[in-house]
Structure formats: C-alpha cells, structure tokens
Write a protein that holds these residues in place. Structure first.
Motif, mmCIF file in Angstrom:
data_model
loop_
_atom_site.group_PDB
_atom_site.id
_atom_site.type_symbol
_atom_site.label_atom_id
_atom_site.label_comp_id
_atom_site.label_asym_id
_atom_site.label_seq_id
_atom_site.Cartn_x
_atom_site.Cartn_y
_atom_site.Cartn_z
ATOM 1 N N THR A 141 16.992 -11.464 -35.162
ATOM 2 C CA THR A 141 16.395 -11.195 -36.561
ATOM 3 C C THR A 141 15.899 -9.807 -36.759
ATOM 4 N N ILE A 190 13.786 -11.281 -45.059
ATOM 5 C CA ILE A 190 12.568 -11.307 -44.470
ATOM 6 C C ILE A 190 11.268 -10.716 -45.181
ATOM 7 N N ASP A 201 6.990 -11.114 -41.770
ATOM 8 C CA ASP A 201 7.886 -11.377 -40.900
ATOM 9 C C ASP A 201 8.193 -10.208 -39.528
#
Length: 347
Positions: A178, A217, A221
């Motif tokens: 991610t 996000i 994050d």
C-alpha cells in the motif's frame, strides 16, 4: 492475562496487546505501530519495543514475536537477521518469550538451533484468524510493502511455499504494498493526454502517493518515508507522481496526474489478482478473506476483479487491528503456547 504480540517488519514494527480472561477469551485488544527502518535503525529495536508497550509493560505476562525484518539488507543472510533480532528481543524482556516459526511457536533455544524456521513466518500467525472466519478460504494480507496470499483448507493453512523465495514462485507472496512500492516497478508506460508516455525508472514516487492522490488512504496512513523527503500532503504526492514522467506541476495538470495514478492503481490491482488467480485455481477456493492496511483498496479489489467472494477481517476485528493482524495473531498463538506448556507441566 495480558500478552504482547510483536510483528517486527523491515519497515514497521507492530504491536497488539491482547487481554484474556481465565478461559482464554479475548477481553480487549490494543494495537500500535512504529515506523522503524531496520536497514538503518536496527539498534533502536529494543527501545522501540518498550516505547510501543508504554505503561502496559508493567502488566504484560508474556511476549510473542513474529518477524520479517531478517530480510533487511543490514544483514548478510536471514539466519544472521533472525539471530540478531531474537537476541535483541530477549535482552528487552524478563518475561516468557516465544517466536512464531513455520511450525508453530518456538522458544529461544529452538530459535538459535533453527533460525531459518522464523524467517518471514508472520503469515503463520494470521492464518488462524482467517480460519476462524472460514475453514476454507484464501486470506490476503496487504501491508505497506508486500501482499501475502495464503490458502486455508479444513481450518489449516496449506501454503505450497514456506520461505519468501518459494512463495514468490507459488503466487503466495507478491512484493507490492500500500505504501512503499516504487511505482516504476508497476508500470513502464502511462496514459497522458492522448498518448502513452514511458516512465522513468527512478524512485520518484511510491504507491502511498498513488493512494493518497486517489483518496484511498489519508495522510495519517502515509507513515513511510517520502521518496523526496518532503511532506505527505496531496499536493506533494501530485508533484512526486508528475516526476514519474519527468514532469512537474507546471507541465502537467492535476487531472493529468490523477489519470496516471488511476492507471498505476489498476496495474497494482491486476498484479495482485494475477497471483490470487493462480492460488485460487490451484486450490479450488473461491472465498477470500482480506486484511491489512490495503485490505479494501487492494485485496478486495483484486478478488472482485476475479469475481471471487470476498470478506474482510473487519467482521471480527477493528480496522486498526486488521492493519496489524499478524501482531494480533502472534499474541493469540502465544496464549495457546502458554496454555499447552502449562497443561504439559500438570501431566
């Protein structure tokens, strides 16, 4: 009883403090994490572990540990990494400590004899949580750096690969995540206006920039370092992504960069879906359980792309707990380990 479960990764060290009642039922879970790049800051591991525990240190009864940080290039090989990390853990705690290995929990003496058993075994800790939700499933754990794709049958993990090297070959590990993935590893051309433009193979932007620009996000994050050392605002991420085609925000519009980000996101999802398809067809499993920081934006999307049924661990854990699922699983395995050891002593 309170047990601390640590998952010591190359970039992040995660903690789950799990409180159990006398019957082994979970009363409470507290989770936390810290960005600790082990390739340059391994000497700070002990201090980081204690800092994460905070005031809970006085109430902890035992510590369980899983790890992937042995792959950091501060170590010459995995055995050296496992032995160094486990020694630092043992120096940090005067409590019962055990480590997650490929065949279950191991005490420190066993670790010193067979350090390779611990290498990148944190997915072993997550598997029982997924199995609790569904005895036959594939769980996908997408973290900041990698994606685990682990088949479970009859309530037990049945991964064909055991090491990272083997799992890269079997589709059970995809090195994309991610936050920290260099976008140049995902695409070599991107759409720009009415043409295709080749990309620069430099570390100009990472997937955190892609997902922040797209709203997948939040800045909170975005916990990893930025490629250019600047902040993690949307504006800064737009600029970093513009550099992927050797541009800037004078040459490109925001719409141009968003279009590039959407294409990179699509390619990342397809990359995970390709590996998931391999595992799903080989094991004949069509239910996916997603967890991790990227569970909704990557794991679920990859499953949906293939038409597979998908659920998330948010059914039984909070979103924050899902982000550090291996740490939660490590604490659960440690509780079972202590229970088994106590029963064997009573015999």
């Amino acid at each position: 009883m309170k047990i601390a479960g640590f998952d010591i990764g190359g970039a992040n060290t995660d903690l789950a403090v799990v409180e159990f009642d006398e019957n082994g039922n979970i009363i409470d879970i507290r989770t936390e994490f810290s960005y600790l790049p082990m390739w340059i800051k391994k000497d700070e591991l002990s201090a980081t572990l204690l800092e994460l525990l905070g005031t809970d240190i006085d109430e902890i009864d035992a510590v369980g540990v899983s790890m992937t940080a042995e792959l950091a290039d501060s170590y010459q090989n995995k055995s050296e990494g496992v032995l160094d990390i486990s020694a630092r853990v043992m120096e940090s705690f005067n409590l019962p400590v055990a480590f997650v290995g490929l065949n279950g929990m191991m005490n420190y003496d066993s670790v010193r004899k067979s350090p390779q058993e611990l290498a990148a075994a944190n997915w072993i800790a997550t598997a029982p949580i997924a199995a609790h939700m569904a005895p036959d499933c594939i769980f996908i754990d997408t973290g900041s750096t990698t994606t685990d794709i682990i088949p479970i049958k009859n309530g037990m993990e049945c991964a064909k690969g055991r090491s990272d090297l083997e799992r890269l070959a079997t589709g059970e590990l995809v090195y994309t995540g991610t936050l920290r993935t260099n976008v140049a590893t995902l695409v070599d051309k991107v759409p720009l206006k009415d043409e295709w433009v080749r990309t620069a193979s430099e570390l100009f932007a990472v997937t955190a920039d892609v997902h922040l620009v797209l709203g997948n996000i939040t800045p909170e994050d975005y916990t990893s370092e930025t490629p250019d050392g600047e902040n993690n605002s949307r504006e800064a991420s737009l600029l970093r992504l513009s550099r992927v085609v050797c541009g800037d925000m004078d040459l490109l519009s925001q719409d141009d960069v968003v279009k590039i980000a959407r294409f990179i996101y699509q390619k990342q999802t397809e990359k995970v879906a390709e590996a998931l398809k391999e595992v799903s067809e080989r094991e004949n499993i069509e239910l996916v359980i997603a967890t991790g920081l990227g569970m909704s934006i990557i794991g679920c999307k990859a499953a949906e792309l293939l038409g597979l049924e998908v659920r998330t661990m948010e059914e039984i854990l909070t979103r924050e707990d899902c982000v550090v699922a291996p740490a939660v699983g490590t604490a659960l395995l440690m509780e079972k380990f202590l229970e088994t050891r106590s029963k064997s002593r009573d015999l």
